[in-house]
Design an enzyme around this catalytic site. Structure first.
Site, PDB file in Angstrom:
ATOM      1  N   ASP A  62      49.454  25.328  35.450  1.00 22.66           N
ATOM      2  CA  ASP A  62      49.241  26.311  34.383  1.00 22.66           C
ATOM      3  C   ASP A  62      48.173  25.703  33.487  1.00 22.66           C
ATOM      4  OD1 ASP A  62      49.208  27.750  32.030  1.00 22.66           O
ATOM      5  OD2 ASP A  62      51.391  27.900  31.855  1.00 22.66           O
ATOM      6  N   TYR A 160      39.193  38.313  25.004  1.00 20.38           N
ATOM      7  CA  TYR A 160      38.583  37.920  26.282  1.00 20.38           C
ATOM      8  C   TYR A 160      37.120  37.547  26.054  1.00 20.38           C
ATOM      9  CZ  TYR A 160      37.089  38.218  31.169  1.00 20.38           C
ATOM     10  OH  TYR A 160      36.565  37.929  32.418  1.00 20.38           O
ATOM     11  N   LYS A 164      35.485  33.799  26.438  1.00 22.60           N
ATOM     12  CA  LYS A 164      34.449  33.531  27.437  1.00 22.60           C
ATOM     13  C   LYS A 164      33.173  33.003  26.778  1.00 22.60           C
ATOM     14  CE  LYS A 164      36.676  34.483  31.217  1.00 22.60           C
ATOM     15  NZ  LYS A 164      36.923  33.438  32.224  1.00 22.60           N
TER      16      LYS A 164
HETATM   17  N1  LIG Z   1      36.384  40.084  38.523  1.00 22.39           N
HETATM   18  C1  LIG Z   1      35.417  40.193  37.657  1.00 22.39           C
HETATM   19  O1  LIG Z   1      34.705  41.208  37.613  1.00 22.39           O
HETATM   20  C2  LIG Z   1      35.129  39.089  36.686  1.00 22.39           C
HETATM   21  C3  LIG Z   1      34.066  39.279  35.791  1.00 22.39           C
HETATM   22  C4  LIG Z   1      33.788  38.272  34.885  1.00 22.39           C
HETATM   23  C5  LIG Z   1      34.523  37.112  34.869  1.00 22.39           C
HETATM   24  N2  LIG Z   1      35.552  36.961  35.747  1.00 22.39           N
HETATM   25  C6  LIG Z   1      36.312  35.724  35.654  1.00 22.39           C
HETATM   26  O2  LIG Z   1      36.489  35.158  36.927  1.00 22.39           O
HETATM   27  C7  LIG Z   1      37.732  34.432  36.965  1.00 22.39           C
HETATM   28  C8  LIG Z   1      38.556  34.919  38.146  1.00 22.39           C
HETATM   29  O3  LIG Z   1      38.722  36.314  38.019  1.00 22.39           O
HETATM   30  P1  LIG Z   1      39.360  37.225  39.154  1.00 22.39           P
HETATM   31  O4  LIG Z   1      38.684  38.527  39.045  1.00 22.39           O
HETATM   32  O5  LIG Z   1      39.419  36.533  40.436  1.00 22.39           O
HETATM   33  O6  LIG Z   1      40.842  37.375  38.529  1.00 22.39           O
HETATM   34  P2  LIG Z   1      42.269  37.596  39.188  1.00 22.39           P
HETATM   35  O7  LIG Z   1      43.106  38.208  38.138  1.00 22.39           O
HETATM   36  O8  LIG Z   1      42.146  38.296  40.502  1.00 22.39           O
HETATM   37  O9  LIG Z   1      42.762  36.093  39.470  1.00 22.39           O
HETATM   38  C9  LIG Z   1      43.060  35.231  38.409  1.00 22.39           C
HETATM   39  C10 LIG Z   1      43.988  34.137  38.895  1.00 22.39           C
HETATM   40  O10 LIG Z   1      44.282  33.298  37.765  1.00 22.39           O
HETATM   41  C11 LIG Z   1      45.667  32.988  37.803  1.00 22.39           C
HETATM   42  N3  LIG Z   1      46.135  32.611  36.462  1.00 22.39           N
HETATM   43  C12 LIG Z   1      46.411  33.409  35.411  1.00 22.39           C
HETATM   44  N4  LIG Z   1      46.867  32.677  34.370  1.00 22.39           N
HETATM   45  C13 LIG Z   1      46.865  31.381  34.776  1.00 22.39           C
HETATM   46  C14 LIG Z   1      47.211  30.158  34.158  1.00 22.39           C
HETATM   47  N5  LIG Z   1      47.698  30.121  32.909  1.00 22.39           N
HETATM   48  N6  LIG Z   1      47.047  29.020  34.867  1.00 22.39           N
HETATM   49  C15 LIG Z   1      46.587  29.037  36.139  1.00 22.39           C
HETATM   50  N7  LIG Z   1      46.263  30.180  36.786  1.00 22.39           N
HETATM   51  C16 LIG Z   1      46.398  31.332  36.107  1.00 22.39           C
HETATM   52  C17 LIG Z   1      46.336  34.233  38.334  1.00 22.39           C
HETATM   53  O11 LIG Z   1      47.635  33.963  38.839  1.00 22.39           O
HETATM   54  C18 LIG Z   1      45.341  34.667  39.412  1.00 22.39           C
HETATM   55  O12 LIG Z   1      45.650  34.067  40.656  1.00 22.39           O
HETATM   56  C19 LIG Z   1      38.398  34.677  35.615  1.00 22.39           C
HETATM   57  O13 LIG Z   1      38.153  33.610  34.736  1.00 22.39           O
HETATM   58  C20 LIG Z   1      37.706  35.927  35.107  1.00 22.39           C
HETATM   59  O14 LIG Z   1      37.715  36.026  33.715  1.00 22.39           O
HETATM   60  C21 LIG Z   1      35.879  37.941  36.654  1.00 22.39           C
END
Ligand SMILES: NC(=O)c1ccc[n+]([C@@H]2O[C@H](COP(=O)([O-])OP(=O)(O)OC[C@H]3O[C@@H](n4cnc5c(N)ncnc54)[C@H](O)[C@@H]3O)[C@@H](O)[C@H]2O)c1
Length: 273
Positions: A62, A160, A164
């Site tokens: 975590d 958020y 970021k």
């Molecule tokens: N998908 C997008 O369009 C997008 C855009 C910009 C930034 N991001 C960033 O990319 C990263 C991954 O995003 P994603 O789309 O794969 O998200 P997702 O929600 O599919 O996956 C996120 C993962 O983080 C895990 N998680 C949540 N809280 C946690 C904690 N306290 N400790 C450890 N793990 C934890 C969840 O269990 C999940 O497996 C994130 O930081 C997100 O902000 C994604």
């Protein structure tokens, strides 16, 4: 096709049970790294590690817990002898988690803190403990997953966006600090936008309107389509590998051109002189 671009490196990826983190784990393992998949979703995370196979292992982490970080880093250095790559990927928007409204007027202080605890505190802790492990590991690369939202304001997702932005700025601090100290550690941020992962599910929903919503999103992207987790994983691979050995403190956008500006050119009659 495998080219061994991160051969003999040990990589820890947070939030790797699904989405961008999972794909990054697959790509880094394919390119020769020993990958540690970590998450709070233990069953899904363990399944990903099993699917990848080879030296890949799963570790509960975590990112908002300092004790978890201490445990994870000591387990990795004891078991694998070093840490070369950290991808601080775990992130939450506050939407899936049901933290309530996220706009700057109605968001609760509690929800602000919860989002920041994962995205901002989690990245701070990751950098802190990775620096300590990497400085004696030969070479290190920290990749912090920020967002387009770290570079512009987002009215409906204030915590958020602020978290970021903190990730983006802290990346540069870590990069400069490591240079100053003479540590062989680079630190860069990646800024995805509109990447189709489970994070989007609450926004897209199911049912017949899903395709319409996806088309609506694509309309505002210069490349006219959403990106894939692999698009982000490939950018991370470059920053993790020695191909980027003279690159530190940068922000790499993976967003189909969104942050380049508007794709629509104002017509002459739109300009008021
Ligand atoms: N998908 C997008 O369009 C997008 C855009 C910009 C930034 N991001 C960033 O990319 C990263 C991954 O995003 P994603 O789309 O794969 O998200 P997702 O929600 O599919 O996956 C996120 C993962 O983080 C895990 N998680 C949540 N809280 C946690 C904690 N306290 N400790 C450890 N793990 C934890 C969840 O269990 C999940 O497996 C994130 O930081 C997100 O902000 C994604």
């Amino acid at each position: 096709m495998t080219q061994g671009r991160v051969q003999n490196k040990v990589a820890l990826i947070t939030g790797a049970a699904q989405g961008i983190g999972k794909e990054t784990a697959i790509v880094l393992a394919r390119e020769g790294a020993t990958v540690i998949v970590s998450d709070i979703n233990d069953s899904l995370g363990a399944t990903v590690a099993k699917e990848i196979g080879g030296h890949c292992v799963y570790l509960h982490l975590d990112v908002s817990s300092e004790d978890d970080w201490k445990h994870a880093i000591s387990t990795i250095t004891e078991r694998f002898g070093k840490l070369n790559i950290l991808v601080n990927n775990a992130g939450v928007t506050g939407f899936q988690e049901g933290f309530g409204p996220q706009d700057p007027e109605n968001a609760s202080l509690d929800s602000w803190r919860k989002v920041n605890a994962v995205n901002s505190d989690g990245t701070f802790l990751g950098c802190k403990y990775a620096i300590q492990a990497m400085k004696s590991s030969g070479a290190g690369s920290i990749i912090n997953i920020s967002s387009r939202s770290g570079l512009v304001g987002i009215p409906g997702a204030s915590a958020y966006a602020a978290s970021k932005a903190a990730v983006r700025n802290h990346t540069k601090t870590v990069a400069l600090y490591c240079c100053q100290q003479g540590y062989p550690i680079r630190c860069n941020s990646v800024h995805p936008a509109a990447i189709l992962t489970p994070m989007w599910e609450p926004m897209l929903g199911a049912g017949p309107d899903r395709e319409i919503r996806m088309a609506e999103i694509a309309k505002d992207i210069p490349m006219q389509k959403m990106g894939t987790a692999e698009d982000v994983a490939n950018a991370v691979l470059f920053l993790a590998s020695d191909e980027s050995k003279y690159i530190t403190g940068i922000e790499l956008t993976v967003d189909g051109g969104i942050l380049a500006g508007a794709s629509a050119t104002p017509k002459r009659q739109d300009i008021h002189e």
